[in-house]
Design a protein around this motif. Structure first.
Motif, PDB file in Angstrom:
ATOM      1  N   MET A 150      10.589  -3.689  -1.168  1.00  0.00           N
ATOM      2  CA  MET A 150       9.586  -4.072  -2.166  1.00  0.00           C
ATOM      3  C   MET A 150       8.299  -3.690  -1.579  1.00  0.00           C
ATOM      4  N   ALA A 151       7.494  -2.938  -2.280  1.00  0.00           N
ATOM      5  CA  ALA A 151       6.037  -2.474  -1.853  1.00  0.00           C
ATOM      6  C   ALA A 151       5.184  -3.695  -2.090  1.00  0.00           C
ATOM      7  N   ASN A 152       4.208  -3.947  -1.128  1.00  0.00           N
ATOM      8  CA  ASN A 152       3.352  -4.887  -1.204  1.00  0.00           C
ATOM      9  C   ASN A 152       1.939  -4.323  -1.686  1.00  0.00           C
ATOM     10  N   GLU A 153       0.877  -5.243  -1.614  1.00  0.00           N
ATOM     11  CA  GLU A 153      -0.581  -4.685  -1.768  1.00  0.00           C
ATOM     12  C   GLU A 153      -0.901  -3.957  -0.691  1.00  0.00           C
ATOM     13  N   LYS A 154      -0.541  -4.275   0.280  1.00  0.00           N
ATOM     14  CA  LYS A 154      -1.115  -2.822   1.569  1.00  0.00           C
ATOM     15  C   LYS A 154      -0.335  -1.482   1.157  1.00  0.00           C
ATOM     16  N   ASP A 155       0.735  -1.565   0.709  1.00  0.00           N
ATOM     17  CA  ASP A 155       1.342  -0.024   0.397  1.00  0.00           C
ATOM     18  C   ASP A 155       0.675   0.332  -0.876  1.00  0.00           C
ATOM     19  N   LEU A 156       0.165  -0.589  -1.868  1.00  0.00           N
ATOM     20  CA  LEU A 156      -0.356  -0.264  -2.989  1.00  0.00           C
ATOM     21  C   LEU A 156      -1.722   0.519  -2.728  1.00  0.00           C
ATOM     22  N   TYR A 157      -2.630  -0.130  -1.507  1.00  0.00           N
ATOM     23  CA  TYR A 157      -3.898   0.404  -1.150  1.00  0.00           C
ATOM     24  C   TYR A 157      -3.409   1.792  -0.466  1.00  0.00           C
TER      25      TYR A 157
ATOM     26  N   ILE B  97       4.083  15.163  -2.943  1.00  0.00           N
ATOM     27  CA  ILE B  97       5.240  14.686  -2.540  1.00  0.00           C
ATOM     28  C   ILE B  97       5.409  13.334  -2.187  1.00  0.00           C
ATOM     29  N   LYS B  98       4.278  12.916  -1.373  1.00  0.00           N
ATOM     30  CA  LYS B  98       4.350  11.721  -0.730  1.00  0.00           C
ATOM     31  C   LYS B  98       3.985  10.687  -1.805  1.00  0.00           C
ATOM     32  N   VAL B  99       3.030  11.116  -2.758  1.00  0.00           N
ATOM     33  CA  VAL B  99       2.524  10.163  -3.892  1.00  0.00           C
ATOM     34  C   VAL B  99       3.386   9.906  -4.835  1.00  0.00           C
ATOM     35  N   LEU B 100       4.227  11.003  -5.257  1.00  0.00           N
ATOM     36  CA  LEU B 100       5.673  10.723  -5.945  1.00  0.00           C
ATOM     37  C   LEU B 100       6.522   9.892  -5.433  1.00  0.00           C
ATOM     38  N   ASP B 101       6.815  10.145  -4.156  1.00  0.00           N
ATOM     39  CA  ASP B 101       7.806   9.191  -3.635  1.00  0.00           C
ATOM     40  C   ASP B 101       7.063   7.847  -3.560  1.00  0.00           C
ATOM     41  N   THR B 102       5.907   7.660  -3.067  1.00  0.00           N
ATOM     42  CA  THR B 102       5.570   6.042  -3.154  1.00  0.00           C
ATOM     43  C   THR B 102       5.243   5.440  -4.636  1.00  0.00           C
ATOM     44  N   SER B 103       5.303   6.352  -5.431  1.00  0.00           N
ATOM     45  CA  SER B 103       5.193   5.915  -6.889  1.00  0.00           C
ATOM     46  C   SER B 103       6.412   5.170  -7.257  1.00  0.00           C
ATOM     47  N   LYS B 104       7.557   5.655  -6.698  1.00  0.00           N
ATOM     48  CA  LYS B 104       8.772   5.355  -7.253  1.00  0.00           C
ATOM     49  C   LYS B 104       9.211   3.953  -6.812  1.00  0.00           C
ATOM     50  N   SER B 105       8.412   3.496  -5.722  1.00  0.00           N
ATOM     51  CA  SER B 105       8.679   2.245  -5.226  1.00  0.00           C
ATOM     52  C   SER B 105       8.680   0.913  -5.903  1.00  0.00           C
ATOM     53  N   GLU B 106       9.624   0.037  -5.721  1.00  0.00           N
ATOM     54  CA  GLU B 106       9.474  -1.292  -6.542  1.00  0.00           C
ATOM     55  C   GLU B 106       8.304  -2.053  -6.062  1.00  0.00           C
ATOM     56  N   TRP B 107       7.196  -2.534  -7.070  1.00  0.00           N
ATOM     57  CA  TRP B 107       6.323  -3.151  -6.564  1.00  0.00           C
ATOM     58  C   TRP B 107       6.429  -4.629  -6.869  1.00  0.00           C
ATOM     59  N   GLU B 108       5.676  -5.470  -5.886  1.00  0.00           N
ATOM     60  CA  GLU B 108       6.144  -6.989  -6.060  1.00  0.00           C
ATOM     61  C   GLU B 108       5.655  -7.588  -7.140  1.00  0.00           C
ATOM     62  N   THR B 109       4.261  -7.308  -7.727  1.00  0.00           N
ATOM     63  CA  THR B 109       3.895  -7.788  -9.019  1.00  0.00           C
ATOM     64  C   THR B 109       3.739  -6.814  -9.959  1.00  0.00           C
ATOM     65  N   GLN B 110       3.846  -7.356 -11.328  1.00  0.00           N
ATOM     66  CA  GLN B 110       3.248  -6.825 -12.263  1.00  0.00           C
ATOM     67  C   GLN B 110       2.079  -5.843 -12.332  1.00  0.00           C
ATOM     68  N   ARG B 111       1.212  -6.718 -11.876  1.00  0.00           N
ATOM     69  CA  ARG B 111      -0.095  -6.134 -11.719  1.00  0.00           C
ATOM     70  C   ARG B 111      -0.107  -4.601 -10.970  1.00  0.00           C
TER      71      ARG B 111
END
Length: 144
Positions: A1-8, A66-80
Motif C-alpha cells: 500500500m502506497a502512503n502519503e509520503k509516496d503520494l508526495y 515510466i516511473k510516474v506511470l508505475d507509481t500511479s498504478k500503486s494501491e493507495w491507502e485512502t480514497q483521497r
C-alpha cells in the motif's frame, strides 16, 4: 500500500516532468530561433549543443514518464490519495500528448529551417565556385 509520503514523491515526479518538458520545448524553440537568424558562424555549434541537451532531456523525460506511470498504478491507502493520483495522472497524460504534438511541430519546423540553411550554404558555395572559374586573372600580353 502506497502512503502519503509516496503520494508526495509521486506529485514531485509529476512536477519535475512538467518542468523538464517545458525546458525541452524552450530548447527546441531556441534552436529554431538560431536557425532563423543569419549569423551562421557559431550557430551550428550552439545548435549541436542544444540538440545534445534536448536529447538528454527527452531521455530523462521518458525515464521519468515510466516511473510516474508505475507509481500511479500503486494501491493507495485512502480514497483521497487515490483521487489526487487519478487527477494528476489525467493532467500528466494530457501534458504528454500536448508535449508530443508540440515537439513534433517544432522538430518539423527545425528540420525545414536546417534544410533551408543547407540549401543557402550549397547555393553560396556553388556561386563562389562559379565566380572563381569566371575570373581569368591577368592577360600578361595586354599589360600596358
Amino acid at each position: 500500500m502506497a502512503n502519503e509520503k509516496d503520494l508526495y514523491s509521486f506529485l514531485a515526479m509529476c512536477e519535475l516532468f512538467d518542468e523538464v518538458r517545458e525546458k525541452c520545448i524552450l530548447a527546441s524553440k531556441e534552436m529554431i530561433r538560431l536557425c532563423e537568424i543569419d549569423e551562421t558562424s557559431n550557430t551550428t555549434e550552439t545548435i549541436t549543443k542544444l540538440a545534445d541537451k534536448r536529447g538528454q532531456m527527452i531521455r530523462f523525460l521518458e525515464g521519468l514518464q515510466i516511473k510516474v506511470l508505475d507509481t500511479s498504478k500503486s494501491e493507495w491507502e485512502t480514497q483521497r490519495e487515490q483521487h489526487i493520483c487519478n487527477q494528476r495522472i489525467d493532467h500528466f497524460n494530457r501534458g504528454v500528448i500536448r508535449w508530443s504534438l508540440e515537439m513534433e511541430n517544432l522538430e518539423s519546423l527545425l528540420q525545414a529551417n536546417l534544410e533551408s540553411l543547407k540549401k543557402d550554404t550549397r547555393a553560396q558555395l556553388s556561386s563562389a565556385f562559379k565566380n572563381s572559374k569566371l575570373h581569368k586573372g591577368y592577360d600578361l600580353n595586354n599589360i600596358r
